[in-house]
Every structure is written in structure tokens, then in C-alpha cells.
Design an enzyme around this catalytic site. Structure first.
Site, PDB file in Angstrom:
ATOM      1  N   HIS A  14       0.834  -1.200   0.000  1.00 37.01           N
ATOM      2  CA  HIS A  14       0.000   0.000   0.000  1.00 37.01           C
ATOM      3  C   HIS A  14       0.863   1.241   0.000  1.00 37.01           C
ATOM      4  O   HIS A  14       1.977   1.245   0.545  1.00 37.01           O
ATOM      5  CB  HIS A  14      -0.960   0.004   1.198  1.00 37.01           C
ATOM      6  CG  HIS A  14      -0.291   0.084   2.540  1.00 37.01           C
ATOM      7  ND1 HIS A  14      -0.018   1.274   3.169  1.00 37.01           N
ATOM      8  CD2 HIS A  14       0.170  -0.880   3.380  1.00 37.01           C
ATOM      9  CE1 HIS A  14       0.567   1.052   4.328  1.00 37.01           C
ATOM     10  NE2 HIS A  14       0.699  -0.264   4.486  1.00 37.01           N
ATOM     11  N   ASP A  65      -0.748   4.333   0.841  1.00 36.73           N
ATOM     12  CA  ASP A  65      -1.347   5.299   1.765  1.00 36.73           C
ATOM     13  C   ASP A  65      -0.633   5.218   3.114  1.00 36.73           C
ATOM     14  O   ASP A  65      -0.059   4.186   3.475  1.00 36.73           O
ATOM     15  CB  ASP A  65      -2.855   5.082   1.918  1.00 36.73           C
ATOM     16  CG  ASP A  65      -3.212   3.710   2.482  1.00 36.73           C
ATOM     17  OD1 ASP A  65      -2.563   2.720   2.101  1.00 36.73           O
ATOM     18  OD2 ASP A  65      -4.142   3.629   3.312  1.00 36.73           O
ATOM     19  N   ASP A 102       6.610   2.145   6.821  1.00 37.09           N
ATOM     20  CA  ASP A 102       5.309   1.492   6.590  1.00 37.09           C
ATOM     21  C   ASP A 102       4.530   2.232   5.504  1.00 37.09           C
ATOM     22  O   ASP A 102       3.790   3.150   5.797  1.00 37.09           O
ATOM     23  CB  ASP A 102       4.522   1.473   7.894  1.00 37.09           C
ATOM     24  CG  ASP A 102       3.198   0.730   7.796  1.00 37.09           C
ATOM     25  OD1 ASP A 102       3.001  -0.015   6.818  1.00 37.09           O
ATOM     26  OD2 ASP A 102       2.368   0.916   8.696  1.00 37.09           O
ATOM     27  N   GLU A 118      -5.162   0.867   2.861  1.00 39.13           N
ATOM     28  CA  GLU A 118      -4.802  -0.115   3.879  1.00 39.13           C
ATOM     29  C   GLU A 118      -4.865   0.489   5.267  1.00 39.13           C
ATOM     30  O   GLU A 118      -5.290  -0.163   6.222  1.00 39.13           O
ATOM     31  CB  GLU A 118      -3.398  -0.660   3.614  1.00 39.13           C
ATOM     32  CG  GLU A 118      -3.086  -1.971   4.347  1.00 39.13           C
ATOM     33  CD  GLU A 118      -2.500  -1.764   5.738  1.00 39.13           C
ATOM     34  OE1 GLU A 118      -2.415  -2.742   6.505  1.00 39.13           O
ATOM     35  OE2 GLU A 118      -2.129  -0.621   6.079  1.00 39.13           O
ATOM     36  N   GLU A 119      -4.445   1.746   5.373  1.00 36.63           N
ATOM     37  CA  GLU A 119      -4.432   2.416   6.675  1.00 36.63           C
ATOM     38  C   GLU A 119      -5.808   2.958   7.050  1.00 36.63           C
ATOM     39  O   GLU A 119      -6.001   3.416   8.174  1.00 36.63           O
ATOM     40  CB  GLU A 119      -3.416   3.564   6.670  1.00 36.63           C
ATOM     41  CG  GLU A 119      -1.977   3.144   6.390  1.00 36.63           C
ATOM     42  CD  GLU A 119      -1.347   2.361   7.528  1.00 36.63           C
ATOM     43  OE1 GLU A 119      -2.064   2.028   8.487  1.00 36.63           O
ATOM     44  OE2 GLU A 119      -0.136   2.079   7.442  1.00 36.63           O
ATOM     45  N   GLU A 157       4.909  -5.705   3.961  1.00 36.01           N
ATOM     46  CA  GLU A 157       4.806  -4.997   5.237  1.00 36.01           C
ATOM     47  C   GLU A 157       6.078  -5.193   6.071  1.00 36.01           C
ATOM     48  O   GLU A 157       6.740  -6.238   5.980  1.00 36.01           O
ATOM     49  CB  GLU A 157       3.616  -5.522   6.051  1.00 36.01           C
ATOM     50  CG  GLU A 157       2.251  -5.135   5.512  1.00 36.01           C
ATOM     51  CD  GLU A 157       1.840  -3.731   5.920  1.00 36.01           C
ATOM     52  OE1 GLU A 157       2.626  -3.031   6.582  1.00 36.01           O
ATOM     53  OE2 GLU A 157       0.721  -3.330   5.561  1.00 36.01           O
ATOM     54  N   HIS A 197       4.477   4.514  11.999  1.00 34.98           N
ATOM     55  CA  HIS A 197       3.427   5.345  12.594  1.00 34.98           C
ATOM     56  C   HIS A 197       3.963   6.348  13.613  1.00 34.98           C
ATOM     57  O   HIS A 197       3.185   7.035  14.262  1.00 34.98           O
ATOM     58  CB  HIS A 197       2.317   4.503  13.233  1.00 34.98           C
ATOM     59  CG  HIS A 197       1.519   3.691  12.263  1.00 34.98           C
ATOM     60  ND1 HIS A 197       0.263   3.206  12.554  1.00 34.98           N
ATOM     61  CD2 HIS A 197       1.783   3.271  11.010  1.00 34.98           C
ATOM     62  CE1 HIS A 197      -0.197   2.515  11.522  1.00 34.98           C
ATOM     63  NE2 HIS A 197       0.721   2.544  10.565  1.00 34.98           N
TER      64      HIS A 197
END
Length: 380
Positions: free
Chosen positions: A69, A71, A102, A135-136, A164, A353
Site C-alpha cells: 500500500h 497510503d 510502513d 490499507e491504513e 509490510e 506510525h
């Protein structure tokens, strides 16, 4: 000329693709894939833009898939960052920016590996690269939409590698061959409001909620299984919204989150929650309403030829033998597992994150090397 995964990572980081915004991130990936001969299909659903790139014949019985992903989560307080969140600054061999860990670096690594692989040693088979921008977020119109499109078009992956971040501390120390299931349950206990000096004239929902939460949290769901740690249930909130100390409230709400292994299904756990709530409701003469959301079922890709190929590639590039793990939260692998065998293999995830999210530039190149070996050995 080889494809530089670090330069591709930097270009992706400079796209402020905070979910569900794309901000040009998928176009950064699409351009080099198209130039390398991949056929591009844009799958849009629910306002989300997703990309499916194929090299080789459609429907080939030997089709290797990558999933990832572009995003990212919000940056939080920009003032807390020491590097621009979307600047892709490099300092002392470390690249900073939201998505660096990520998982824009993972996407860049497998895209770079795939491009170089099909140009240098065209395989007898096909490659599918499925990249989502959801995804997020809610994850309803991302990888699920891509899988739905593939089913409609007769496309299928034989196996899939998700990029990931999977390593807790050191590069190459862990792969994910499965994930725990995840579900949340919201309880609303309703009694009768009254004066706290006359509790017999009310039906207080708080003791009922306290009893229910204690019984749920104290219950041992299991002791773990062959590939999974014990399942867990966490009480994450209990609320009344009552500012008065002389009023017994009419309602009380709570939420629990369960991470469960392959000893359970979401449906069976939902039945258990309803049964426990019903017993407490009868005992305290209150009503209990329950809302349940199952985010994903547990799954396991049994160790075998596919995992052996990935393990050997990691060993060759990092000199470490990775642990085959099912720990951590959820990922889009939970959707892919119903389509084909799926394994997650990626970078160190310590900074994901977080403020000043970052990635070692050397690790990006190392990850490309791992993916290249996986492709070479799988198609051999």
C-alpha cells in the site's frame, strides 16, 4: 541499468498520501512499471484508487504476486518532527518521512525487484503487483477491491508476498506466515436512572457492566496453538458520560478488543460474547445491546516450499534465519489468505506510525535483494 529502490522510496515519500488521498503516489509506481512492459489496470471503488500491474500472460498457472500500500497514517503534530514529514531527507544513511517504514520502502523494493527481474531474466510465468491506497483506512475498497476485480477478470495469484515491515529489531529476523484474527465488541447496558440516595428506585447499569467486563477479561480463551500465542481480550473503554455524583445513570457503554488465534472463529467468539451478556442482563435485570465488528479471521500459511524459498532468500541476504511468526496486528494479508498462500516479508518496523518515521537506505537495497532472490528461486 538497475532500478534504484531508494530513489523510488524517496519519490513515494514526497507524495503526501495520507489515507485515503493518493497524492500521486500510485503514478510514481505506475510509470516505471509501464516502461518495463507491465500492463496497468486501475481499479477504483468507493473513491479509492488502486493499481494492478501484470507482466506475462493473463491467467498463467504460475503467477507470483506482490501486495502493498502507498497510503500512510497522518503525521500528527508536524512541529514534533525533526525532518520534513514528506521530505525524504537522508541523514547518516537513514531516510526520514511518513511511510518510510510502513510501507513505501517495501513497495519500492518489490517494484524495483520485479522490474529488473522481468527485464534481465524473463520468467516462464507471470507477475501480478497489487497496490492499494486503502490499507491504513477502512480497508474496504483497497485490496478487497483488487481481489474482487481479479476474480471477475479470471486473474489469480499462485502465491503472494506482502511487503509490510515484519522485523522487530534487526533486518531479516522475522517473517509472518499468519496473523491473529481481530474483532471489537461494543456493549450498551441500559437500566433505570435514579437518585443515588435511593438506589432501590433505580436499576444501575454500572455494576452489571463491571461484572460483565470482569468476567470477559478474566476468561482464558485458550493457551495458544502450534503457531499462535494465546488469544487476548482487552477492555479498552467503559463510559457513562455522567457528570453528576448524585445521579445513577440510565446507560453505560464499553468496548472490548479481541485478538484471536486459529482455535477460534469470529462467529464463535461473537456467540460467546452474546451468551455472557445475556447471563449478566438476566442477573441484574437490565438490557444489554451488543454491536460486533470482525476485522479479520486468523489464518496460517503452513510452512512448506513457499516459506522455504523466502527463508533461504532472507538468509542469503542478511545472514539471519528468520523466525516464522504470527505475531502483531492485522494487515491486508488477511484478505489475500482466502485467495492464495500468503507470506509477509519486510523491513524493521520500529518506527512505523511514529514521529520521524525512518528507514535505513541500506536496508531498502537489502530488501530488494531478498525479493529478487525469491523471484529467481520461485520461478526456477
Amino acid at each position: 541499468m538497475t532500478t534504484d529502490p531508494a530513489a523510488l522510496t524517496a519519490a513515494l515519500i514526497r507524495c503526501p498520501s495520507v489515507t485515503p488521498a493518493d497524492a500521486g503516489a500510485l503514478d510514481v509506481i505506475a510509470a516505471p512499471l509501464a516502461e518495463a512492459g507491465f500492463t496497468l489496470t486501475w481499479v477504483e471503488r468507493g473513491g479509492i484508487r488502486n493499481l494492478l500491474a501484470r507482466w506475462g500472460d493473463k491467467g498463467h498457472p504460475r503467477t507470483f504476486g506482490f501486495n502493498g500500500h502507498t497510503d500512510v497514517v497522518p503525521i500528527g503534530n508536524e512541529g514534533d518532527w525533526t525532518h520534513a514529514p514528506f521530505g525524504a531527507d537522508v541523514e547518516d544513511g537513514v531516510m526520514y518521512g511518513r511511510g518510510a517504514c510502513d510501507m513505501k520502502s517495501g513497495v519500492a523494493a518489490f517494484v524495483a525487484a520485479a522490474i529488473d527481474f522481468v527485464q534481465e531474466t524473463p520468467p516462464d510465468g507471470a507477475l501480478l503487483i497489487a497496490i492499494t491506497g486503502d490499507e491504513e483506512g477502512d480497508a474496504l475498497d483497497g485490496t478487497i477491491a483488487l481481489l474482487d476485480h481479479m476474480k471477475d477478470q479470471g486473474e489469480a495469484m499462485s502465491v503472494c508476498l506482502v511487503g509490510e515491515p515484519t522485523c522487530p529489531n534487526e533486518m531479516g529476523e522475522m517473517l509472518k506466515i499468519g496473523r491473529r484474527g481481530s474483532m471489537s465488541a461494543w456493549f450498551t447496558v441500559t437500566g433505570v436512572q435514579g437518585h443515588s440516595a435511593y438506589p432501590h428506585r433505580a436499576r444501575n447499569p454500572l455494576p452489571a457492566m463491571a461484572r460483565l467486563m470482569d468476567q470477559l477479561a478474566s476468561h482464558e480463551l485458550d493457551q495458544g496453538t502450534e503457531h499462535f500465542d494465546p488469544s487476548t481480550l482487552a477492555v479498552v473503554t467503559i463510559d457513562t458520560g455522567n457528570p453528576a455524583n448524585n445521579v445513577i445513570p440510565a446507560t453505560c457503554t464499553s468496548c472490548v478488543n479481541i485478538r484471536f488465534n486459529d482455535a477460534h472463529t469470529g462467529a464463535a467468539l461473537a456467540d460467546w460474547l452474546r451468551a455472557e451478556a445475556a447471563k449478566v442482563a438476566d442477573a441484574f435485570d437490565v438490557t444489554i445491546e451488543l454491536e460486533i465488528k470482525i476485522s479479520g479471521e486468523s489464518f496460517i500459511t503452513q510452512p512448506g516450499p513457499f516459506s522455504d524459498i523466502v527463508v533461504n532468500a532472507v538468509q542469503a541476504e542478511t545472514n539471519r534465519t528468520p523466525e516464522l511468526s504470527t505475531s502483531g496486528g492485522t494487515s491486508d494479508a488477511r484478505f489475500i489468505q482466502a485467495h492464495c498462500p500468503v507470506i509477509e516479508c519486510g523491513l524493521v518496523g520500529q518506527s512505523m506510525h511514529q514521529v520521524d518515521e525512518h528507514v535505513s537506505v541500506a536496508h531498502i537495497h537489502q530488501l530488494k535483494g531478498i525479493y529478487t532472490r525469491v523471484l529467481r528461486d520461485w520461478f526456477a
